[in-house]
Write an enzyme that holds these catalytic residues in place. Structure first.
Site, PDB file in Angstrom:
ATOM      1  N   ARG A 209      44.236  40.795  37.891  1.00 32.80           N
ATOM      2  CA  ARG A 209      44.381  42.241  37.791  1.00 32.80           C
ATOM      3  C   ARG A 209      43.029  42.876  38.074  1.00 32.80           C
ATOM      4  O   ARG A 209      41.992  42.390  37.605  1.00 32.80           O
ATOM      5  CB  ARG A 209      44.872  42.646  36.397  1.00 32.80           C
ATOM      6  CG  ARG A 209      46.324  42.272  36.113  1.00 32.80           C
ATOM      7  CD  ARG A 209      47.280  43.163  36.899  1.00 32.80           C
ATOM      8  NE  ARG A 209      48.673  42.953  36.527  1.00 32.80           N
ATOM      9  CZ  ARG A 209      49.513  42.171  37.177  1.00 32.80           C
ATOM     10  NH1 ARG A 209      49.083  41.482  38.237  1.00 32.80           N
ATOM     11  NH2 ARG A 209      50.778  42.067  36.790  1.00 32.80           N
ATOM     12  N   GLU A 238      43.398  50.372  42.384  1.00 32.25           N
ATOM     13  CA  GLU A 238      44.291  50.287  43.540  1.00 32.25           C
ATOM     14  C   GLU A 238      45.512  51.202  43.346  1.00 32.25           C
ATOM     15  O   GLU A 238      45.953  51.413  42.219  1.00 32.25           O
ATOM     16  CB  GLU A 238      44.724  48.833  43.772  1.00 32.25           C
ATOM     17  CG  GLU A 238      45.511  48.206  42.652  1.00 32.25           C
ATOM     18  CD  GLU A 238      45.830  46.732  42.914  1.00 32.25           C
ATOM     19  OE1 GLU A 238      47.034  46.412  42.889  1.00 32.25           O
ATOM     20  OE2 GLU A 238      44.904  45.922  43.130  1.00 32.25           O
ATOM     21  N   HIS A 255      46.209  42.973  47.217  1.00 31.92           N
ATOM     22  CA  HIS A 255      47.088  42.498  46.140  1.00 31.92           C
ATOM     23  C   HIS A 255      48.285  41.742  46.716  1.00 31.92           C
ATOM     24  O   HIS A 255      49.440  42.028  46.396  1.00 31.92           O
ATOM     25  CB  HIS A 255      47.562  43.679  45.280  1.00 31.92           C
ATOM     26  CG  HIS A 255      48.021  43.276  43.907  1.00 31.92           C
ATOM     27  ND1 HIS A 255      47.975  44.127  42.826  1.00 31.92           N
ATOM     28  CD2 HIS A 255      48.537  42.113  43.437  1.00 31.92           C
ATOM     29  CE1 HIS A 255      48.457  43.520  41.756  1.00 31.92           C
ATOM     30  NE2 HIS A 255      48.802  42.297  42.104  1.00 31.92           N
TER      31      HIS A 255
END
Length: 377
Positions: A209, A238, A255
């Site tokens: 994360r 993000e 991601h």
């Protein structure tokens, strides 16, 4: 029955349309109005399920996330509202582990070291971290593990204190959830102090994360330009990214570490099956039935594998430089972070390839890395 689904969930429309009326939408831009009269919501990690989002969800009874992580869903709120919640633990563990391994292998080539001479520190030993450790140890790479929660729960594996792991590891790879409370919060776990204490020859990989790493502190550390290396698949804010940070990173991606086709298929089928159970139907789906044949389904080894062979095999299936180049080329275009995720290519896992060879090829370690192996006489 109305089912609202993240448009980035492969195979979902065909599967869930067997159960009701399906609407596909961007998971990041969902609003409370989208959930009016919706019976079931199927999401990925970009959707924050909170009081605001479900404030108009007058019929919502089921929320499923096709991800291993669950920190984007207020689970206490789900209980209060009587909404059944399910996730897909472990669905993308292989993809994330293979992403981290690809980064290690490419950096080994670029920086001129052997991965077999390095110690890899894994912070977070849930599904992903544990799988990565098993793979690395299976091919003979030394691993250190850190997970104080697992240790408290009585996990019998040998764990290493965080400071010791940070000092003794050549590669540090992060696989924790994001937490801000409790005895061991992970928010900014890798902060300015930690970063400044890392050696110039160390490598940091974050495919967990974004906020686990203080991105401003990381930028300052990398600006020293002393050789310290960082790889980021996730960012603190993000889909917004720091354009001053990007050129300092060895590899960077939007991601997508866990975006392998097998992982996404697993996630979709896991929550589909959970929803079928919730409805009391006998329908079931299996990821293996949905997947196409791999572009290179079989390869034959004619001699014992070595590190060069390992480089070639793993990069043939997944090379992190491909995603890095795509990301850097497109990130300046508005909306490109999510667009790349939506249009992500059909990346396969090592298990999609069957390796054959006789006893001299020593295929067993490669099977522990994830390849399908078939010894020949």
């Amino acid at each position: 029955m109305k089912i609202l689904i993240d448009e980035n969930m492969p195979y979902a429309e065909a599967l869930f349309s067997q159960l009701g009326e399906v609407t596909m939408k961007s998971g990041r831009t969902l609003t409370a109005d989208d959930l009016v009269d919706v019976d079931a919501l199927m999401i990925r990690s970009v959707t924050k399920v909170n009081e605001s989002l479900i404030s108009k969800a007058n019929k919502l009874k089921f929320v499923g996330t096709a991800t291993a992580g669950m920190d984007h869903v207020d689970q206490e709120l789900m209980k209060e509202r009587g909404i059944f919640f399910t996730a897909a633990p472990g669905c993308n563990k292989v993809g994330v582990a293979e992403y981290a391994f690809s980064a290690m292998m490419v950096l080994a080539q670029q920086q001129g070291f052997s991965v077999f001479e390095k110690t890899v520190g894994i912070i977070g030993c849930g599904q992903v971290g544990s799988y990565l450790a098993k793979c690395l140890e299976g091919i003979g790479i030394k691993v250190l593990l850190n997970d104080p929660l697992k240790q408290q729960e009585g996990d019998t594996r040998e764990f290493t204190e965080l400071d010791t792991l940070l000092e003794q590891s050549d590669v540090i790879t992060l696989h924790t959830p994001i937490t801000k409370t409790g005895e061991f919060p992970t928010h900014h776990l890798i902060n300015e102090q930690v970063l400044n204490n890392l050696r110039a020859d160390q490598i940091l990989i974050n495919a967990a994360r974004g906020p686990v790493v203080d991105n401003q502190a990381l930028k300052a550390r990398l600006q020293k330009a002393d050789g310290f290396t960082a790889v980021l698949d996730v960012f603190e804010f993000e889909p917004e990214v720091d354009f001053e940070l990007l050129p300092l990173l060895a590899f960077t991606t939007p991601h997508v570490a866990g975006y392998g086709l097998e992982g996404k298929a697993r996630g979709t089928t896991m929550i589909f099956n959970s929803y079928c159970e919730f409805l009391g139907t006998e329908q079931r789906a299996y990821a293996s039935d949905l997947l196409p044949t791999a572009p290179v389904p079989k390869m034959k080894l004619d001699r014992a594998w070595d590190e060069a062979t390992l480089h070639n095999l793993t990069q043939l299936i997944y090379d992190v430089r491909k995603d890095d180049a795509l990301f850097r080329r497109n990130i300046s275009t508005p909306g490109s972070f999510d667009k790349m995720r939506k249009e992500y290519w059909d990346r396969r896992e090592y298990s999609a390839v069957e390796l054959t060879g006789d006893e001299s090829c020593n295929l067993t370690p490669l099977s522990k890395l994830g390849f399908m192996v078939k010894p020949t006489l």
